[in-house]
Write a protein that holds these residues in place. Sequence first.
Motif, short mmCIF file in Angstrom:
data_model
loop_
_atom_site.label_atom_id
_atom_site.label_comp_id
_atom_site.label_asym_id
_atom_site.label_seq_id
_atom_site.Cartn_x
_atom_site.Cartn_y
_atom_site.Cartn_z
N VAL A 30 0.84 -1.20 0.00
CA VAL A 30 0.00 0.00 0.00
C VAL A 30 0.87 1.24 0.00
CG1 VAL A 30 -1.79 1.29 1.24
CG2 VAL A 30 -1.80 -1.22 1.27
N LYS A 31 0.61 2.15 -0.92
CA LYS A 31 1.24 3.46 -0.91
C LYS A 31 0.46 4.35 0.04
CE LYS A 31 2.85 7.27 -3.81
NZ LYS A 31 2.93 7.81 -5.20
N GLY A 63 -4.42 4.40 2.29
CA GLY A 63 -3.59 4.55 1.10
C GLY A 63 -4.15 3.84 -0.11
N ILE A 64 -3.34 3.76 -1.14
CA ILE A 64 -3.73 3.16 -2.41
C ILE A 64 -2.96 1.85 -2.58
CG2 ILE A 64 -3.77 3.42 -4.91
CD1 ILE A 64 -5.63 5.35 -3.58
N ILE A 82 -8.51 1.42 3.91
CA ILE A 82 -8.32 1.78 5.31
C ILE A 82 -7.72 0.56 6.00
CG2 ILE A 82 -9.44 2.57 7.43
CD1 ILE A 82 -11.81 3.45 5.52
N ALA A 83 -6.67 0.78 6.79
CA ALA A 83 -5.97 -0.32 7.46
C ALA A 83 -6.24 -0.26 8.96
CB ALA A 83 -4.48 -0.24 7.20
N GLY A 119 5.12 5.72 7.26
CA GLY A 119 6.12 5.68 6.21
C GLY A 119 5.48 5.94 4.87
N GLU A 120 6.24 5.75 3.82
CA GLU A 120 5.73 6.01 2.47
C GLU A 120 4.99 4.81 1.90
OE1 GLU A 120 8.70 9.32 0.64
OE2 GLU A 120 9.54 7.29 0.80
N TYR A 121 5.39 3.61 2.30
CA TYR A 121 4.72 2.38 1.85
C TYR A 121 4.60 1.43 3.03
CZ TYR A 121 5.60 3.81 -2.99
OH TYR A 121 5.61 4.49 -4.18
#
Length: 343
Positions: A30-31, A63-64, A82-83, A119-121
């Motif tokens: 996920v981004k 994220g995406i 959504i996580a 983070g970013e990913y």
Amino acid sequence: MRATTIHAPYDIRLEDVPDPTIDGPTDALVKVVASCICGSDLWPYRGENKVTPGRRIGHEFVGIVEEIGGDVRTVKPGDFVIAPFVVSDGTCPHCLAGYQTACQNMVGYGSDQADGGQGEYVKLPYADGTLVATPEVPDDSLVPSLLTLSDVMGTGWHAARAARVKAGDTVVVVGDGAVGLCGVLAAARMGAERVVAMSRHEPRQKLAAEFGATDIISERGDAARDAVLELTDGVGADAVLECVGTGQAMTTAFDVARAGATVGFVGVPHGVEAPIPTMFRRNVGLAGGAAPVRAYLPDLMADVLAGEINPGRVFDSELPLAEVAEGYKAMHERRAIKVLLRP
């Protein structure tokens, strides 16, 4: 990629770490569109929980989806997801009963199996049992509220549900952090007639009132108990939400509960003991624990998308990920209720 790591108390860093890759059939990559700092992140930050130097930190993000493993069926690349704050398989007996935070195969973020959320990913296993996709990529204005569903809104909802809040009740919420404020919103949405928020901070008092609090009590300890009893003609509250996790907060929760009430607790316990003699003598119940936010997520997501609730207002600070250390400091110093991070 860049990710937040903790090295010692008060030592938060944004560092370059290896890019995550799919290595299992149930994985998703996920981004991150937005993440945030949780009140429970402050326990290791303050040194009250053990710190493993260099560990990734963070457990709330949206994220995406960029890539999925071969067995993933419920999300696909391009989905906005959504996580929830723990990774659950969705198939064990506890997950099927709606208690995903007790999953027999539960994975924590910042572990060998799942990256930290700040983070970013993020790569995580059990994508089907964990991630929830929105019907379409939402407008950016909805991102803060959708992000709260990864933890604080679902946790506040769990506190109200565990306390058995019902229409017409008088409810006391102990704690004015993001979870407590979401507990106010949950109790009001469940039909409570009177919602009493305990808060000593004016910005939090204001938001609590906008979320549905009918009364604000700024006192603590015995004075707080006396104020609730005065409001309720000496009876106490029908339901109490304990959203802090300290011994003082739990004592106050039981002090303000009427006979036969239930205390719903969701604060991560530190130095807390259940007052069994009081529970026995006054028939006051205690229920709750780690909130299974995955169970509540679909319904709460529908409420957010329909404009019925706007819990994203708990974010009173937004920072770029590069300033994550300042975000921790702001929350530690209570200059911010909750900090949203953008990559």
